[in-house]
Design an enzyme around this catalytic site. Structure first.
Site, mmCIF file in Angstrom:
data_model
loop_
_atom_site.group_PDB
_atom_site.id
_atom_site.type_symbol
_atom_site.label_atom_id
_atom_site.label_comp_id
_atom_site.label_asym_id
_atom_site.label_seq_id
_atom_site.Cartn_x
_atom_site.Cartn_y
_atom_site.Cartn_z
ATOM 1 N N LYS A 1 -4.760 -29.712 -16.814
ATOM 2 C CA LYS A 1 -4.096 -28.417 -16.658
ATOM 3 C C LYS A 1 -3.456 -28.361 -15.279
ATOM 4 O O LYS A 1 -4.155 -28.274 -14.266
ATOM 5 C CB LYS A 1 -5.089 -27.260 -16.781
ATOM 6 C CG LYS A 1 -4.387 -25.884 -16.824
ATOM 7 C CD LYS A 1 -5.303 -24.754 -16.459
ATOM 8 C CE LYS A 1 -5.225 -24.415 -14.987
ATOM 9 N NZ LYS A 1 -3.900 -23.867 -14.567
ATOM 10 N N GLU B 1 -8.982 -19.608 4.864
ATOM 11 C CA GLU B 1 -7.830 -20.470 4.581
ATOM 12 C C GLU B 1 -6.614 -19.613 4.238
ATOM 13 O O GLU B 1 -6.616 -18.890 3.237
ATOM 14 C CB GLU B 1 -8.167 -21.413 3.423
ATOM 15 C CG GLU B 1 -7.220 -22.562 3.277
ATOM 16 C CD GLU B 1 -7.704 -23.574 2.238
ATOM 17 O OE1 GLU B 1 -7.361 -24.757 2.368
ATOM 18 O OE2 GLU B 1 -8.409 -23.165 1.299
ATOM 19 N N CYS C 1 -4.035 -28.486 1.977
ATOM 20 C CA CYS C 1 -5.478 -28.277 2.128
ATOM 21 C C CYS C 1 -5.995 -28.838 3.444
ATOM 22 O O CYS C 1 -6.970 -28.333 4.001
ATOM 23 C CB CYS C 1 -6.227 -28.899 0.954
ATOM 24 S SG CYS C 1 -5.967 -30.671 0.750
ATOM 25 N N GLU D 1 -12.571 -30.380 -5.045
ATOM 26 C CA GLU D 1 -11.913 -30.458 -3.736
ATOM 27 C C GLU D 1 -11.370 -29.073 -3.461
ATOM 28 O O GLU D 1 -10.444 -28.619 -4.113
ATOM 29 C CB GLU D 1 -10.803 -31.514 -3.771
ATOM 30 C CG GLU D 1 -10.455 -32.053 -2.376
ATOM 31 C CD GLU D 1 -9.372 -31.258 -1.685
ATOM 32 O OE1 GLU D 1 -9.708 -30.204 -1.090
ATOM 33 O OE2 GLU D 1 -8.218 -31.664 -1.735
#
Length: 500
Positions: free
Chosen positions: A177, A394, A291, A252
């Protein structure tokens, strides 16, 4: 715009079972440029069933390693053949520059070639000495089974390939996906897998939202492994859903990455220029939507003012615009939601006492920067501290925070003061200090006098809430395998444990 049949199940392209569709938006001008199928739980069930059948009764898991490796290499060749088209598609879909798109295609090619080489050069198992010539004992590795692969929006092609290449190399089948925001290059990659000769049912694709598509993939009882790359909140839900059926999980989940600069790295003009240049790259590549972005500059106090002043000056000169235009260095954010999130974090930082040195607003419109696009100026926030949300959380936008230190111990403490632990950088002219600090940082990747490069041969992943497991390297392949111990008695005889 016609609707693309972007769901691939059992070797066939099809529309969503519900008939639902989704528009794909170009973030440079906020206009739709493609319409795709919007899958749901029923599409996931069909895709998992096809992958299950292909694994349990199909040829791929039993295909000789040399043939699997050859197919991966063919995919690499096809990627290079279509490099420009795929790079352009990635640029329009994700907003990155065309050159970044080309680099992504090359990196994906390297990953397919690496995993092909890795499996072809392996031995036939690890022989275990049982202490007797009458016993033959060996540990072998077999494919885990049906894999559910869920990829993020920021590096859609790259992150999908980091999962697909090792999954196929190990002999698995899968359902992938892509992000509903940036699915188009994953669709293109699926077309190349088919062209390369992958048997029907081995690779399946469902486009659609995280809920219901990703959620159903994570909980599905016929899935043996789920690999997810994305945000912490979503990753937690994936792990919870997978726990019910006790399937393997690889996550992750991003990072809040420190870039530590010692004064001695700036002792020469060349050193100073390089450290500033790399700090810009660390924070602002792909508008900070990385990231491993070095979004926390942690700099020795004695050089802070000069360093930050130059950093802010250069940040203000970064050329923003549509990624396909010549001379553009940085594209838009991926969506209106991501733009609003970035604006929120900057506003909260200023309220908490940060000092704005550059950026902090949407740029003026221009010929290469449509007013409707999701652009945000590269932003430098000085005098930040650990209690600020912008330092802890983040952002995934072009925002760099500045913290200072006086001693090596303080630098390490600041760099490790995060719930994440994905990556970090250390800048110093002292080789001993470089090794000491790198050894003390609790991050999965540490760069010394550099930032951002990765190698397909080296594991990628993080400590703490940056995730579970590793991608790339031998460990990245091991995620898609089960170890099996085969113990053979060459001279069986009665044990006589029981007298009767």
């Amino acid at each position: 715009m016609s609707v693309q049949q972007t769901i691939h199940v059992g070797g066939k392209w099809q529309a969503a079972a519900s008939g639902a569709t989704r528009e794909i938006i170009d973030p440079a001008d906020a206009k739709p440029f493609a319409v795709i199928a919007e899958g749901g739980a029923a599409d996931v069930d069909a895709a998992v069933a096809a992958a299950r059948t292909a694994f349990d009764t199909g040829e791929w898991p039993r295909t000789p390693v040399a043939e699997r490796a050859a197919l991966l290499r063919r995919v690499g060749e096809l990627l290079q053949r279509d490099r420009e088209d795929i790079a352009l598609l990635e640029s329009r879909d994700a907003g990155k520059t065309l050159e970044e798109g080309r680099v992504d295609v090359d990196c994906v090619t390297d990953a397919f070639r690496y995993f092909a080489d890795l499996v072809i050069n392996e031995g036939g198992g690890r022989v275990v000495d049982a202490g007797s010539p009458e016993i033959h004992s060996v540990v072998v590795h077999e494919p885990v089974g049906v894999c559910a692969l869920i990829a993020p929006w920021n590096y859609p092609l790259l992150q999908a390939s980091w999962k697909i290449a090792p999954a196929l190399a190990a002999g698995n089948t899968f359902v992938i996906k892509p992000s509903e925001i940036t699915p188009l290059t994953t669709v293109a990659l699926m077309e190349l897998l088919v062209e390369a000769g992958l048997p029907a049912g081995v690779a399946n694709l469902v486009t659609g939202a995280g809920d219901p598509v990703g959620a159903r993939m994570s909980e599905h009882p016929d899935v043996d492994l789920v690999s997810f790359t994305g945000g912490l909140a979503s990753g937690t839900k994936v792990m919870q859903a997978a726990a019910v059926t006790v399937k393997k999980v690889a996550l992750e989940l991003g990072g809040k990455n420190p870039n530590v600069v010692f004064a001695d790295a700036c002792a020469t003009e060349e050193g100073f220029d390089t450290a500033v240049d790399q700090a810009l790259n660390a924070a602002f590549i792909h508008s900070g939507q990385v990231c491993s972005a070095g979004s926390r500059l942690i700099i020795e106090e004695s050089v802070r003012e000069r360093f930050v002043a130059e950093l802010a000056r250069r940040a203000a000169k970064i050329r923003l615009g549509r990624g396909t235009e010549d001379g553009v260095e940085c594209g838009p954010l991926v969506s209106a939601q991501q733009l609003a999130k970035t604006e929120m974090y900057v506003a909260s930082a200023l309220e908490e006492g940060a000092v704005l040195r550059s950026g902090g607003a949407r740029p003026e419109a221009s010929d290469v920067r449509p007013a409707e696009g999701y652009f945000y100026a590269p932003t430098v926030l000085d005098q930040c501290h650990r209690e600020m949300r912008v330092v802890r959380e983040e952002v995934f936008g072009p925002v760099l925070t500045v913290e200072t230190f006086r001693t090596e111990d303080e630098a390490v403490a600041l760099a490790n003061d995060t719930e994440y632990g994905l990556a970090g950088g250390v800048w110093t002219a002292d080789a001993g200090r470089a090794r000491r600090v790198a050894g003390r940082l609790r991050h999965g990747t540490v760069w010394i006098n550099d930032f951002h490069p990765y190698l397909p041969q080296a594991e990628w992943g993080g400590f703490g809430k940056s995730g579970v497991g590793r991608e790339l390297g031998p460990s990245g392949l091991a995620e898609y395998r089960e170890a099996k111990h085969i113990y053979q008695n060459l001279a069986p005889r009665p044990v006589r444990w029981f007298a009767g």
